[in-house]
Design an enzyme around this catalytic site. Structure first.
Site, short mmCIF file in Angstrom:
data_model
loop_
_atom_site.label_atom_id
_atom_site.label_comp_id
_atom_site.label_asym_id
_atom_site.label_seq_id
_atom_site.Cartn_x
_atom_site.Cartn_y
_atom_site.Cartn_z
N GLU A 261 0.81 -1.21 0.00
CA GLU A 261 0.00 0.00 0.00
C GLU A 261 0.85 1.27 0.00
O GLU A 261 1.98 1.29 0.51
CB GLU A 261 -0.93 -0.01 1.21
CG GLU A 261 -1.83 -1.22 1.12
CD GLU A 261 -3.08 -1.12 1.97
OE1 GLU A 261 -3.86 -2.05 1.93
OE2 GLU A 261 -3.25 -0.09 2.64
N CYS B 259 3.46 8.27 1.54
CA CYS B 259 3.98 7.23 2.42
C CYS B 259 4.13 5.96 1.61
O CYS B 259 3.15 5.45 1.06
CB CYS B 259 2.99 7.05 3.58
SG CYS B 259 3.43 5.71 4.69
N CYS C 134 6.72 -7.86 6.75
CA CYS C 134 7.86 -7.36 7.52
C CYS C 134 8.30 -8.44 8.50
O CYS C 134 7.48 -9.13 9.09
CB CYS C 134 7.50 -6.09 8.29
SG CYS C 134 8.89 -5.41 9.24
N CYS D 217 6.44 -6.43 14.94
CA CYS D 217 6.02 -5.64 16.10
C CYS D 217 4.60 -6.04 16.50
O CYS D 217 3.74 -6.31 15.67
CB CYS D 217 6.08 -4.15 15.80
SG CYS D 217 7.74 -3.61 15.43
N CYS E 70 1.50 -4.01 15.07
CA CYS E 70 1.52 -3.62 13.65
C CYS E 70 0.91 -4.72 12.80
O CYS E 70 1.32 -5.88 12.89
CB CYS E 70 2.95 -3.32 13.22
SG CYS E 70 3.11 -3.06 11.44
N CYS F 241 -1.41 4.61 9.88
CA CYS F 241 -0.23 3.79 10.17
C CYS F 241 -0.63 2.43 10.71
O CYS F 241 -1.47 2.34 11.58
CB CYS F 241 0.61 4.39 11.28
SG CYS F 241 1.01 6.08 11.08
N1 SAH Z 1 9.22 -0.41 9.80
C1 SAH Z 1 9.38 0.96 10.00
C2 SAH Z 1 8.53 1.82 9.10
C3 SAH Z 1 7.11 1.36 8.88
S1 SAH Z 1 6.04 1.45 10.26
C4 SAH Z 1 9.16 1.33 11.45
O1 SAH Z 1 8.71 0.48 12.21
O2 SAH Z 1 9.50 2.44 11.82
C5 SAH Z 1 5.76 3.20 10.38
C6 SAH Z 1 5.27 3.67 11.74
O3 SAH Z 1 3.93 3.20 11.98
C7 SAH Z 1 6.12 3.14 12.88
O4 SAH Z 1 6.42 4.15 13.79
C8 SAH Z 1 5.22 2.11 13.48
O5 SAH Z 1 5.55 1.89 14.79
C9 SAH Z 1 3.86 2.72 13.31
N2 SAH Z 1 2.76 1.77 13.45
C10 SAH Z 1 2.76 0.47 13.07
N3 SAH Z 1 1.59 -0.10 13.37
C11 SAH Z 1 0.82 0.85 13.94
C12 SAH Z 1 -0.52 0.88 14.44
N4 SAH Z 1 -1.29 -0.20 14.39
N5 SAH Z 1 -0.99 2.02 14.95
C13 SAH Z 1 -0.21 3.14 14.96
N6 SAH Z 1 1.05 3.18 14.50
C14 SAH Z 1 1.57 2.05 13.99
FE1 SF4 Z 2 7.79 -3.90 10.61
FE2 SF4 Z 2 5.47 -2.90 11.41
FE3 SF4 Z 2 7.46 -3.17 13.15
FE4 SF4 Z 2 7.63 -1.30 11.23
S1 SF4 Z 2 6.13 -1.36 12.91
S2 SF4 Z 2 9.21 -2.75 11.85
S3 SF4 Z 2 6.55 -2.36 9.56
S4 SF4 Z 2 6.40 -4.84 12.07
#
Ligand code: SAH
Ligand code: SF4
Length: 377
Positions: free
Chosen positions: A91, A104, A111, A115, A118, A341
């Site tokens: 996306e 973005c 990934c 996390c 996420c 995000c």
């Molecule tokens: N992998 C990289 C970039 C992609 S994620 C990273 O983790 O930084 C981009 C941002 O979105 C990150 O700060 C991540 O922590 C945040 N993010 C991911 N899942 C989210 C969610 N469900 N709600 C709010 N922010 C989220």
């Molecule tokens: Fe990967 Fe999502 Fe963690 Fe960013 S926030 S490193 S996209 S798992």
């Protein structure tokens, strides 16, 4: 398969042209046609020598990604879903603001960091995107938007690598991508208008500082190692002390004099006043020039986590601000189309099926699909 010229930064295109016996300035012309005019038809590139124009179609192409859908939010946010094959979709999100337009983009299908909060992380890792697949997101979005908004000048002024994937775990592709974004013959973005967001791949932060120091955002999410490891498993490998050291090392090369620290606000998990105080103490002790961006958690199915209350977010921000740390709360945009995000992948099983269904329908009709925000998902 013919070479996709979106795979090349300018140096790569120069090398490609030299193999054809063409001089550097031809590559510059070609690069400008592609990235500044959005051209994909060699015949339309009228200032290229006719012989070259005739030679190119047999050797190469300029092609974007098959679009599965495009949704537009009531607030003007636009989200694209692109097919990258084998049931994988990525996306891209455009966020218009009065003084800028931010795109973005995604760097991986899925990934590997995983996390806890996420949706991309829950999906697991499929593969790295190629340079062409990453650049195509900008190429397609920019030239679609110029037409859509009736603008002849640049629409996208800022690019953030905050879509799906961990950009520093796809470093080999990231570097040429950044060069295309920054090149004056390409998109001509300044280093401060391009942001790489990372969950903290420490050695690659050092590499980026050397190779192409753009603005950096680091996803922190917790004030101590125990909590951070529970949320961001990569913390086991690169704990907070090492991560913050790496941030300090990045700064001398950075285009801005601070690092952005992202903090996803999870109800009852990391959003309590004691977490704010612990974070304040940690960052004060380090004297790291930084700005904190609080991101209210965007829920997705089966996350098992809740978004912090507005009051909790504001109180957390107040503690940090009063302690002298510049803290902002990210506005959620494109809520009605799940463009915020961490919502990007949508539900994994549904998404995979949806991608297959959409791809079938697209092949059947050969019509690009266009979903409006009101279309039920
Ligand atoms: N992998 C990289 C970039 C992609 S994620 C990273 O983790 O930084 C981009 C941002 O979105 C990150 O700060 C991540 O922590 C945040 N993010 C991911 N899942 C989210 C969610 N469900 N709600 C709010 N922010 C989220
Ligand atoms: Fe990967 Fe999502 Fe963690 Fe960013 S926030 S490193 S996209 S798992």
């Amino acid at each position: 398969m013919k070479i996709n010229l979106l795979d090349f930064d300018l140096a790569g295109l120069v090398a490609f042209c030299e193999q054809l016996g063409e001089k550097r300035f031809r590559a510059v012309q070609l690069f400008r046609w592609i990235h500044q005019k959005g051209a994909s038809d060699f015949d339309a590139m009228t200032d290229l020598a006719r012989s070259l124009r005739q030679q190119l179609p047999a050797l190469c192409r300029v092609s974007g990604l098959p679009q599965l859908s495009r949704q537009e939010s009531v607030d003007g946010t636009i989200k694209w879903l692109f097919d990258v094959g084998a049931g994988n979709a990525i996306e891209t999100v455009f966020i218009p603001e009065p003084d800028r337009g931010t795109l973005c983009i995604s760097s991986q299908a899925g990934c590997a960091v995983g996390c806890r909060f996420c949706s991309t992380g829950h999906q697991g890792f499929s593969r790295n995107l190629s340079v062409a697949e990453i650049v195509a997101q900008l190429w397609q979005a920019e030239f679609f938007l110029r037409q859509h908004l009736g603008r002849s000048e640049r629409v996208i002024t800022n690019v953030v690598l905050m879509g799906m994937g961990e950009p520093l775990q796809n470093y080999a592709a990231l570097l040429p991508v950044l060069r295309v974004l920054l090149d004056d013959h390409g998109y001509g973005l300044s280093r401060r208008r391009v942001t790489v967001s990372t969950s903290g791949v420490v050695p690659m932060m050092d590499r980026l500082a050397q190779d192409c120091p753009v603005a950096l955002a680091v996803s922190l999410h917790a004030p101590n190692d125990a909590l951070r490891t529970a949320l961001v498993p990569l913390n086991r490998k690169y704990p907070l002390a090492e991560l913050l050291d790496a941030c300090a090392r990045y700064l001398p090369a950075a285009p801005r004099d601070f690092i952005t620290l992202e903090y996803c606000m999870l109800d009852g998990v990391n959003d309590q006043p004691e977490h704010a105080l612990e974070l304040l103490a940690l960052l004060k002790q380090r004297a790291l020039p930084c700005k904190i961006n609080l991101i209210p958690f965007n829920p997705f199915p089966d996350a098992g986590l809740r978004r912090s209350s507005r009051a909790a977010v504001l109180h957390f921000a107040q503690i940090l601000n009063e302690g002298g740390l510049v803290t902002t709360v990210r506005k959620t945009r494109g809520d009605d189309i799940d463009a915020a995000c961490g919502q990007l992948a949508g539900d994994v099983r549904d998404r995979t099926h949806a991608v297959q269904r959409l791809a079938q329908r697209r092949r059947a009709s050969e019509q690009p699909l266009h979903f409006h925000a009101s279309t039920p998902r």
